[in-house]
Design an enzyme around this catalytic site. Structure first.
Site, PDB file in Angstrom:
ATOM      1  N   ASP A   1      18.469  22.370 -16.765  1.00 41.09           N
ATOM      2  CA  ASP A   1      18.629  22.066 -15.356  1.00 41.09           C
ATOM      3  C   ASP A   1      17.761  23.074 -14.601  1.00 41.09           C
ATOM      4  OD1 ASP A   1      19.724  21.239 -12.841  1.00 41.09           O
ATOM      5  OD2 ASP A   1      21.159  22.901 -12.959  1.00 41.09           O
TER       6      ASP A   1
ATOM      7  N   ASP B   1      17.983  23.823 -10.593  1.00 39.09           N
ATOM      8  CA  ASP B   1      18.693  24.509  -9.517  1.00 39.09           C
ATOM      9  C   ASP B   1      19.917  25.252 -10.043  1.00 39.09           C
ATOM     10  OD1 ASP B   1      16.844  23.452  -7.787  1.00 39.09           O
ATOM     11  OD2 ASP B   1      18.116  21.794  -7.143  1.00 39.09           O
TER      12      ASP B   1
END
Length: 299
Positions: free
Chosen positions: A94, A96
């Site tokens: 991922d 963020d």
């Protein structure tokens, strides 16, 4: 698309700093919808041509509040978990609050003056309390960022890289492990990070902001799998099928990352809580870590 201006990104200053700070879905007219592939492709190439390398410098992260894993029983990996981690031929991250310290859409919204309202929607999206596509459309509709605002944000608030991530990715690549970035954020803000970390553009699965000839906000590309709930799981399944990976790992902090651990998707979900602790997600992870050094050491 004619009229688009190339993005120019200044190098990141060699320091880190800490800064925290039901609407209808995005609707496209038929004329815009029919042009989405053209808009998306032209915008992507325009931005990639203008990217300049970032200078990323590791620093220690001091969270605003103490994060503790004492209440969880998955902070020590099992033998089976370590076997998958050691033998992974692909790792998906991922972006963020994982690869980067901030939530990209929150940073952009704050830059455009709508930070608080958008951050509340981000929390809902990451905990899984509302469908991701609804939260994405709602957040963007609160500030409708123009192309020039995105460019200015990248120049004045460049992405902040999480401590240890560059070393971890370097080690994975040295082991011939393929690395991917899978994000509900935006390619325009992720491309420069991927470039600096040595991750090819074809290994990025993220959303695409769309702009008109004058740089006005049109919406986002709904064809991207990451634009909707379950999209990260779909992206991981596509990656695995395309490359016939035997062991694939997903690393992230949110509910959408946890969704990727399913049949035909990720074999292992590692919850990274070094930036955000989402207890409901952490509790279901195969392995809960608070720094990338833990993962690097285990290799």
């Amino acid at each position: 698309m004619a009229g688009l201006v190339n993005v120019r990104i200044n190098p990141v200053c060699p320091s880190y700093y800490l800064r925290r700070s039901p609407l209808p879905a995005v609707i496209f007219s038929p004329s815009i919808s029919s042009r989405l592939p053209e808009i998306s492709l032209r915008l992507s190439s325009s931005i990639m041509r203008g990217i300049r390398p970032l200078t990323l410098v590791a620093a220690s992260l001091e969270p605003a509040k103490t994060i503790s894993g004492t209440q969880f029983d998955n902070t020590q990996p099992s033998k089976e978990v370590l076997e998958i981690w050691h033998g992974a031929d692909a790792v998906c991250f991922d972006v963020d609050s994982t690869v980067c310290l901030d939530e990209g859409i929150d940073e952009l919204a704050d830059f455009c003056g709508a930070g608080k309202a958008v951050a509340e929607w981000t929390t809902k999206a990451m905990t899984g309390s509302v469908p991701f596509e609804e939260a994405l459309a709602a957040r963007l509709s609160l500030f409708n960022p123009s192309l020039s605002q995105v460019q200015d944000c990248l120049q004045k608030r460049p992405p902040r890289i999480s401590p240890g991530i560059a070393d971890l990715i370097k080690r994975l690549k040295a082991k011939n492990t393929d690395v991917y970035l899978i994000s509900g954020g935006f390619r325009q803000m992720i491309n420069p990070v991927a470039m600096q970390l040595g991750i090819p553009s074809e290994n990025i699965f993220a959303n695409q902001l769309l702009f008109g000839n004058s740089g006005e906000f049109l919406g986002f590309d709904t064809a991207e799998p990451t634009s909707r709930s379950g999209g990260k799981a779909t992206a991981v399944q596509q990656i695995r099928k395309a490359h016939d990976y035997k062991k694939l790992v997903m690393i992230g902090d949110g509910a959408t990352d946890l969704e990727a651990r399913k049949l035909g998707g990720a074999d292992l979900f590692i919850c990274y809580a070094g930036v955000q602790m989402r207890e409901a997600v952490a509790a279901k992870a195969d392995w809960l870590v608070f720094s990338f050094q833990e993962l690097l050491t285990s290799l």
